[in-house]
Design an enzyme around this catalytic site. Structure first.
Site, PDB file in Angstrom:
ATOM      1  CB  SER A   1      34.576  43.176  42.227  1.00 23.36           C
ATOM      2  OG  SER A   1      35.384  42.289  41.487  1.00 23.36           O
TER       3      SER A   1
ATOM      4  CG  ASP B   1      37.173  45.180  40.431  1.00 26.17           C
ATOM      5  OD1 ASP B   1      36.634  45.721  41.396  1.00 26.17           O
ATOM      6  OD2 ASP B   1      37.241  43.942  40.282  1.00 26.17           O
TER       7      ASP B   1
END
Length: 529
Positions: free
Chosen positions: A84, A361
């Site tokens: 991320s 993610d």
């Protein structure tokens, strides 16, 4: 065949490690006051594992790296894994092949200037036209496009301030001589189980290749996104710019309705809790998914699909398409076939049968990139975990990682978390499993402001109102400038976070050095045996 079928690391990574071990050996000689450089077989593998957290993670990681560099510890690290927001840091740094040899204050100052601009500027007419034109170009090249591509272009403008043309494969230059740690970026492919919950399959990205350790399938990074069938490249598509990957690696828009609900309200409504959730997120008190004991009816299944579905994902052509799993795949520890509802129990439903893969993610699975350096082919001896997560529990990431390892029979410290429930957070935690020498030594840095409030540098107390104000860094409340939803920061807030994370590393040098010494002793004992 253009797909590499193997569970081992590629030849290029092995060649990198040979060169990197020389760098690490000399760094350890200096730090540990050794008489001579280490033999390559004695050099411990040290990995930097970083968490997500949007701009907070990116900014905080810059500060932590600055701290490691100032201590001479940056050259002891062989791998830098990110998820991320921390992927933004590595993507930014690895444009420069010599970044770890230079003073980090320069890129920090440049980024501070870019990140202080208003987010409103990211939606100006000229930029919207730019986003549209770039996505059109990507589609014309043959890539699938989605709103996540626009998010990637917004990140590009937030941190670079202009079009960024670099690709992932361009970063090979930054590791060609072992001069920097090898960056490993992560995402997860979500597979739906027979019971409706989602299971994450980790996908890793290095400058050399992209692939799934679970399946032992990898492709050169410059060919990721091209069309494959049965391991053959059937349609070559130009490599996408790394800016698009930034959107996919931090695709907050891939959250399910359930996760958004939980994020906004802080809790899951009791009347739908029995529908279950990703096993890494929603669990019962006995750490078992609620779906382990419940079969959903058709109406409940429909509602579950609505709540857990991810309407916006990053689609890319599946380079594993057409392969069949070996009939002994169940014996591989990376597959979980112990539960009849788990996707791995249905080989014809797994990723090799899909035309495309949907990547999101990796923070939706574990908000720290531990898995790449826990696989047997890369197993790290020491892991420095830099967490910028917004969890109330400073050990939350380690709890999820421990469960991940237990499910896959991977070595990890056996931590009794109950010992830490009643105590205040620490600046650093060190976990070592003396009964299992294969388990890495984990040095964990949560995002906290403890002694930094009173000390501007290790052992140097703050004096005067201005210095005390500089130590007032809010990294816990909802009114903090660093909440995940904030993409940009005021210059002074940016600098405060950099200073805090730099200090927390420098103030705990001894913990890191002791872990390195312990790992070195382990290596010596193992070689003697």
């Amino acid at each position: 065949m253009k797909v590499r079928l193997d569970f081992d690391i590629p030849a290029k990574e092995k060649a990198f490690l040979v060169k990197r071990k020389e760098v690490v050996s000399h760094a350890l000689q200096k730090i540990l006051n050794l008489k001579s450089p280490l033999d390559p077989s004695e050099v411990p593998t040290v990995a930097l594992v970083c968490s997500g957290g949007g701009s907070r993670a990116m900014t905080g990681m810059f500060g932590s790296l600055k701290g490691l560099q100032s201590l001479g510890l940056l050259d002891t690290i062989s791998y830098s894994t990110t998820v991320s927001g921390s992927t933004w840091t590595n993507a930014y740094l690895y444009d420069d092949p010599l970044w770890s040899k230079k003073d980090l204050d320069e890129p920090i100052a440049t980024l501070q200037n870019e990140l202080s601009k208003s987010t409103k500027g990211l939606f100006g007419p000229s930029l919207l036209r730019y986003y549209y034109a770039e996505m059109q170009q990507k589609q014309m090249e043959g890539h699938p496009v989605s709103p996540i591509d626009m998010w990637g272009l917004m990140i590009e403008n937030a941190i670079y301030g202009k079009k960024h043309t670099a690709t992932l494969s361009d970063q090979q230059e930054a590791v060609s001589e072992g001069q920097n740690p090898l960056p490993i970026y992560t995402a997860v492919n979500m597979k739906k189980s027979a019971a409706g919950f989602m299971v994450a399959e980790w996908c890793e990205f290095t400058p050399f290749e992209v692939g799934f350790p679970k399946y032992g399938g990898f492709v050169p990074s410059e060919h990721f996104g091209s069309e494959y069938y049965l391991g053959h490249l059937v349609k070559k598509i130009p490599e996408a710019r790394i800016s698009y990957y930034l959107g996919m690696w931090s695709s907050i828009f891939s959250a399910s309705l359930m996760q958004l609900w939980k994020h906004v309200s802080g809790a899951m409504p009791s009347w739908i809790s029995w529908l279950g959730e990703d096993v890494s997120i929603i669990e019962t008190d006995d750490n078992q998914s609620t779906l382990d004991t419940l079969r959903l009816g058709s109406e409940a299944s429909t509602l579950s699909n609505l709540l857990h579905g991810r309407p916006i994902i990053y689609n890319v052509f599946n380079f594993l398409r057409g392969f069949f799993l070996h009939n002994t795949y169940r014996e591989n520890f990376m597959f979980n076939t112990s539960k009849e509802t788990h996707p791995d129990a249905f080989p014809n439903m797994l990723t090799p049968r899909d035309h495309t893969i949907g990547l999101v993610d990796a923070g939706f699975a574990i908000n720290a990139a531990f898995p790449p350096v826990l696989w047997p082919h890369r197993r790290a001896d020491v892991i420095l975990c830099l967490s910028y997560s917004w969890d109330e529990d400073p050990l939350s990431i380690l709890k999820k990682t421990q469960r991940h390892c237990a499910d896959r029979q991977l070595p990890f410290p056996n931590i009794d978390f109950s010992k830490y429930e009643s105590e205040s957070p620490r600046e650093v935690y060190v976990f070592e499993d003396e009964e299992n020498p294969d388990a890495p030594i984990v040095v964990h840095f949560p995002l906290v402001n403890i002694s930094f409030k009173e000390y501007k540098a290790p052992g140097v107390k703050r004096e005067g109102k201005e210095e005390l104000n500089a130590g007032d860094v809010d990294v816990s409340s909802g009114s903090s400038p660093y909440v995940t939803s904030n993409l940009t920061y005021a210059p002074e807030d940016f600098q405060k976070l950099v200073d805090l994370t730099c200090y927390n590393v420098c103030n705990n040098k001894e913990s890191i050095v002791c872990a390195l010494e312990r790992a070195l002793n382990r290596k010596g004992l193992a070689n003697e045996e």
